[in-house]
Design a protein around this motif. Structure first.
Motif, mmCIF file in Angstrom:
data_model
loop_
_atom_site.group_PDB
_atom_site.id
_atom_site.type_symbol
_atom_site.label_atom_id
_atom_site.label_comp_id
_atom_site.label_asym_id
_atom_site.label_seq_id
_atom_site.Cartn_x
_atom_site.Cartn_y
_atom_site.Cartn_z
ATOM 1 N N GLY A 164 -22.937 78.681 -88.335
ATOM 2 C CA GLY A 164 -22.527 77.373 -87.814
ATOM 3 C C GLY A 164 -21.018 77.241 -87.669
ATOM 4 N N GLY A 165 -20.284 77.720 -88.681
ATOM 5 C CA GLY A 165 -18.825 77.653 -88.620
ATOM 6 C C GLY A 165 -18.256 78.503 -87.500
ATOM 7 N N MET A 166 -18.847 79.685 -87.288
ATOM 8 C CA MET A 166 -18.394 80.561 -86.211
ATOM 9 C C MET A 166 -18.718 79.954 -84.845
ATOM 10 S SD MET A 166 -19.525 84.207 -87.880
ATOM 11 C CE MET A 166 -18.714 85.318 -86.741
ATOM 12 N N GLN A 167 -19.879 79.320 -84.729
ATOM 13 C CA GLN A 167 -20.236 78.653 -83.476
ATOM 14 C C GLN A 167 -19.234 77.542 -83.150
ATOM 15 O OE1 GLN A 167 -24.181 77.258 -84.220
ATOM 16 N NE2 GLN A 167 -25.091 79.305 -84.209
ATOM 17 N N GLN A 168 -18.826 76.787 -84.166
ATOM 18 C CA GLN A 168 -17.869 75.703 -83.912
ATOM 19 C C GLN A 168 -16.506 76.253 -83.526
ATOM 20 O OE1 GLN A 168 -17.729 72.876 -82.663
ATOM 21 N NE2 GLN A 168 -18.540 71.614 -84.324
ATOM 22 N N ARG A 169 -16.106 77.368 -84.114
ATOM 23 C CA ARG A 169 -14.837 78.001 -83.717
ATOM 24 C C ARG A 169 -14.910 78.499 -82.271
ATOM 25 N NH1 ARG A 169 -11.287 79.530 -88.112
ATOM 26 N NH2 ARG A 169 -12.166 78.817 -90.088
ATOM 27 N N VAL A 170 -16.086 78.992 -81.876
ATOM 28 C CA VAL A 170 -16.270 79.408 -80.481
ATOM 29 C C VAL A 170 -16.135 78.205 -79.552
ATOM 30 C CG1 VAL A 170 -17.969 80.255 -78.805
ATOM 31 C CG2 VAL A 170 -17.663 81.437 -80.982
ATOM 32 N N MET A 171 -16.701 77.068 -79.961
ATOM 33 C CA MET A 171 -16.574 75.845 -79.160
ATOM 34 C C MET A 171 -15.109 75.436 -79.005
ATOM 35 S SD MET A 171 -19.327 74.555 -77.870
ATOM 36 C CE MET A 171 -18.557 73.005 -77.459
ATOM 37 N N ILE A 172 -14.342 75.570 -80.092
ATOM 38 C CA ILE A 172 -12.921 75.245 -80.028
ATOM 39 C C ILE A 172 -12.202 76.217 -79.094
ATOM 40 C CG2 ILE A 172 -10.780 75.082 -81.367
ATOM 41 C CD1 ILE A 172 -12.505 74.237 -83.773
ATOM 42 N N ALA A 173 -12.559 77.504 -79.183
ATOM 43 C CA ALA A 173 -11.963 78.506 -78.294
ATOM 44 C C ALA A 173 -12.261 78.185 -76.835
ATOM 45 C CB ALA A 173 -12.482 79.901 -78.650
ATOM 46 N N MET A 174 -13.485 77.747 -76.538
ATOM 47 C CA MET A 174 -13.841 77.368 -75.174
ATOM 48 C C MET A 174 -13.054 76.156 -74.714
ATOM 49 S SD MET A 174 -17.988 77.850 -74.961
ATOM 50 C CE MET A 174 -18.011 77.200 -73.304
ATOM 51 N N ALA A 175 -12.875 75.182 -75.617
ATOM 52 C CA ALA A 175 -12.133 73.967 -75.260
ATOM 53 C C ALA A 175 -10.670 74.265 -74.966
ATOM 54 C CB ALA A 175 -12.251 72.939 -76.390
ATOM 55 N N LEU A 176 -10.139 75.305 -75.622
ATOM 56 C CA LEU A 176 -8.714 75.639 -75.456
ATOM 57 C C LEU A 176 -8.479 76.695 -74.377
ATOM 58 C CD1 LEU A 176 -7.722 75.869 -79.232
ATOM 59 C CD2 LEU A 176 -7.324 73.957 -77.684
ATOM 60 N N ALA A 177 -9.541 77.380 -73.949
ATOM 61 C CA ALA A 177 -9.377 78.502 -73.006
ATOM 62 C C ALA A 177 -8.753 78.075 -71.691
ATOM 63 C CB ALA A 177 -10.725 79.172 -72.765
ATOM 64 N N GLY A 178 -9.030 76.841 -71.259
ATOM 65 C CA GLY A 178 -8.496 76.359 -69.990
ATOM 66 C C GLY A 178 -7.106 75.780 -70.081
ATOM 67 N N LYS A 179 -6.447 75.927 -71.266
ATOM 68 C CA LYS A 179 -5.090 75.417 -71.487
ATOM 69 C C LYS A 179 -5.025 73.890 -71.381
ATOM 70 C CE LYS A 179 -3.424 79.629 -71.745
ATOM 71 N NZ LYS A 179 -3.024 80.218 -73.042
ATOM 72 N N ALA A 180 -6.068 73.219 -71.869
ATOM 73 C CA ALA A 180 -6.087 71.759 -71.852
ATOM 74 C C ALA A 180 -5.013 71.202 -72.784
ATOM 75 C CB ALA A 180 -7.467 71.255 -72.288
ATOM 76 N N LYS A 181 -4.448 70.080 -72.402
ATOM 77 C CA LYS A 181 -3.409 69.433 -73.217
ATOM 78 C C LYS A 181 -3.966 68.286 -74.055
ATOM 79 C CE LYS A 181 0.173 70.468 -73.439
ATOM 80 N NZ LYS A 181 0.750 71.483 -74.358
ATOM 81 N N ILE A 182 -5.223 67.924 -73.816
ATOM 82 C CA ILE A 182 -5.891 66.911 -74.632
ATOM 83 C C ILE A 182 -7.198 67.500 -75.135
ATOM 84 C CG2 ILE A 182 -6.942 64.625 -74.707
ATOM 85 C CD1 ILE A 182 -5.138 63.740 -72.494
ATOM 86 N N LEU A 183 -7.431 67.359 -76.423
ATOM 87 C CA LEU A 183 -8.668 67.852 -77.028
ATOM 88 C C LEU A 183 -9.439 66.678 -77.601
ATOM 89 C CD1 LEU A 183 -10.390 70.303 -77.947
ATOM 90 C CD2 LEU A 183 -9.066 70.293 -80.071
ATOM 91 N N ILE A 184 -10.680 66.504 -77.137
ATOM 92 C CA ILE A 184 -11.563 65.481 -77.691
ATOM 93 C C ILE A 184 -12.519 66.179 -78.647
ATOM 94 C CG2 ILE A 184 -13.354 63.778 -77.208
ATOM 95 C CD1 ILE A 184 -12.079 63.293 -74.500
ATOM 96 N N ALA A 185 -12.426 65.835 -79.922
ATOM 97 C CA ALA A 185 -13.278 66.440 -80.948
ATOM 98 C C ALA A 185 -14.302 65.391 -81.385
ATOM 99 C CB ALA A 185 -12.432 66.904 -82.128
ATOM 100 N N ASP A 186 -15.527 65.535 -80.905
ATOM 101 C CA ASP A 186 -16.586 64.564 -81.177
ATOM 102 C C ASP A 186 -17.337 64.958 -82.447
ATOM 103 O OD1 ASP A 186 -18.461 62.588 -81.061
ATOM 104 O OD2 ASP A 186 -19.567 63.412 -79.361
ATOM 105 N N GLU A 187 -16.868 64.420 -83.566
ATOM 106 C CA GLU A 187 -17.451 64.715 -84.875
ATOM 107 C C GLU A 187 -17.673 66.221 -85.042
ATOM 108 O OE1 GLU A 187 -20.301 62.127 -86.529
ATOM 109 O OE2 GLU A 187 -19.969 60.531 -85.087
ATOM 110 N N PRO A 188 -16.592 67.008 -85.012
ATOM 111 C CA PRO A 188 -16.725 68.470 -85.006
ATOM 112 C C PRO A 188 -17.213 69.078 -86.307
ATOM 113 C CG PRO A 188 -14.425 67.853 -85.263
ATOM 114 C CD PRO A 188 -15.189 66.577 -85.013
ATOM 115 N N THR A 189 -17.273 68.288 -87.383
ATOM 116 C CA THR A 189 -17.667 68.856 -88.680
ATOM 117 C C THR A 189 -19.006 68.312 -89.185
ATOM 118 O OG1 THR A 189 -16.409 67.133 -89.865
ATOM 119 C CG2 THR A 189 -15.251 69.172 -89.329
ATOM 120 N N THR A 190 -19.706 67.556 -88.355
ATOM 121 C CA THR A 190 -20.937 66.887 -88.800
ATOM 122 C C THR A 190 -21.991 67.868 -89.310
ATOM 123 O OG1 THR A 190 -20.593 65.020 -87.310
ATOM 124 C CG2 THR A 190 -22.833 65.397 -88.077
ATOM 125 N N ALA A 191 -22.191 68.975 -88.583
ATOM 126 C CA ALA A 191 -23.281 69.910 -88.927
ATOM 127 C C ALA A 191 -22.840 71.024 -89.873
ATOM 128 C CB ALA A 191 -23.842 70.508 -87.632
#
Length: 344
Positions: A223-250
């Motif tokens: 689960g922790g590795m999956q969430q890190r992958v999600m963060i990597a995907m969110a940052l891959a496009g060089k976005a300047k705003i990150l929306i974290a929708d309850e990223p630690t719930t699970a």
């Protein structure tokens, strides 16, 4: 950087129209971590889905404006939205296993983001290193499949050896030999620019052995590795705003702390803005600079974290703080607040 004005969202149900958002106003400044806190069902996630037009068919934004760096993105085209999603605003969803595609490898999923938003950089990397842009000539299956094949081959070899039927085990020896020969012949083949950037994205979120993870499917990761992958995907496009929708719930408590620290570290390194959606006031206290309290589809109070905790103004905010367990055994309940109140 991100400003939401008088946002109203309705859901059409069989029982009638449900007002999920009733005039939401908030702004996230450059380089800050902004918290959006409230109980389950208060409208936190719907706010970000409305801003990015990710609502289901039953949802509808009926009023309001969403500004991104001064640009009104409330009614922009689908093409412009695809540029914004991932390219300018990244999002981390609550359940990474549900958000990740189960039939695509991690390399393919992050690669899709890079191809859409970083194609110019991919081509530049390929040109500088004289390597393929998208596809390497290397061939392999996912680590899970390869491990299964090896395990099956070794099991049958052991079985036939015990039975004294060595000749029946030869085909399985041959399969293992072919896999080893393949790896030996491919060791000097270069990765593609896409493979390299995917592994860089995985390394940035502190995942061990990014090459192996890139070849894996989501269900093969924790689960922790999956969430890190999600963060990597969110940052891959060089976005300047990150929306974290309850990223630690699970996630369990230890992994929660690691993910929150990772988000804080990346925010500082990239100087990006973060909208952190949570129902955990402890997370807000540790992570955010400013916070808005949401209740029944409205922002009832917005202030700095220190002021919210030390001098709350709205009755609902006071009730939330009073509901935090203080060491006793009695389970406290947030009282029902009938009036929405104004933003204080």
């Amino acid at each position: 950087m991100l400003e939401i004005k008088n946002l109203k969202t309705n859901f059409n149900t069989y029982d009638g129209v449900v007002k999920a958002l009733d005039g939401v106003n908030l702004s996230v400044k450059d380089g800050e971590i902004f918290g959006l806190v409230g109980e389950t069902g208060s409208g936190k996630s719907v706010t970000c889905y409305s801003a990015l037009q990710l609502l289901p068919k039953t949802g509808e934004v009926v009023d309001g404006t969403v500004l991104l760096n001064g640009e009104d993105i409330t009614h922009v085209s689908e093409k412009r939205l695809r540029e914004i999603r991932g390219g300018e605003i990244g999002i981390i969803f609550q359940d990474p296993l549900s958000a990740l595609n189960p039939v695509m490898t991690i390399n393919e999923q992050i690669g899709e983001v890079l191809t859409l938003h970083q194609d110019k950089e991919l081509r530049q990397t390929a040109s500088d290193k004289d390597i393929p842009v998208y596809t390497s000539k290397k061939f392999s299956f996912s680590p899970g499949i390869e491990f299964t094949v090896l395990a099956v081959c070794i099991s049958f070899i052991s079985l036939f050896s015990m039975l004294g039927q060595f000749s029946f085990g030869l085909p399985f020896f041959f399969i293992i030999a072919l896999m080893l020969l393949r790896d030996y012949l491919q060791q000097d083949l270069p990765d593609s620019a896409l493979d390299i950037m995917v592994m860089e994205s995985l390394s940035k979120v502190k995942l061990p052995n990014p090459r192996q993870i890139a070849r894996s499917y989501p269900h093969e990761l924790s689960g922790g590795m999956q969430q890190r992958v999600m963060i990597a995907m969110a940052l891959a496009g060089k976005a300047k705003i990150l929306i974290a929708d309850e990223p630690t719930t699970a996630l369990d408590v230890t992994i929660q702390a690691q993910i929150l620290q990772l988000i804080k570290d990346i925010q500082k390194e990239e100087n990006m803005s973060v909208l952190l959606i949570t129902h955990d006031l402890g997370v807000v206290a540790e992570t955010c600079e400013r916070v808005a309290v949401m209740y029944k589809g409205k922002i009832v109070e917005e202030n700095t974290v220190d002021n919210i905790f030390k001098n709350p103004q709205h009755p609902y905010t006071k009730s939330l703080l009073n509901a935090i367990p203080k060491g006793g055994k009695e389970r406290l309940k947030v009282p029902e607040i009938e009036e929405h109140g104004a933003i204080l």
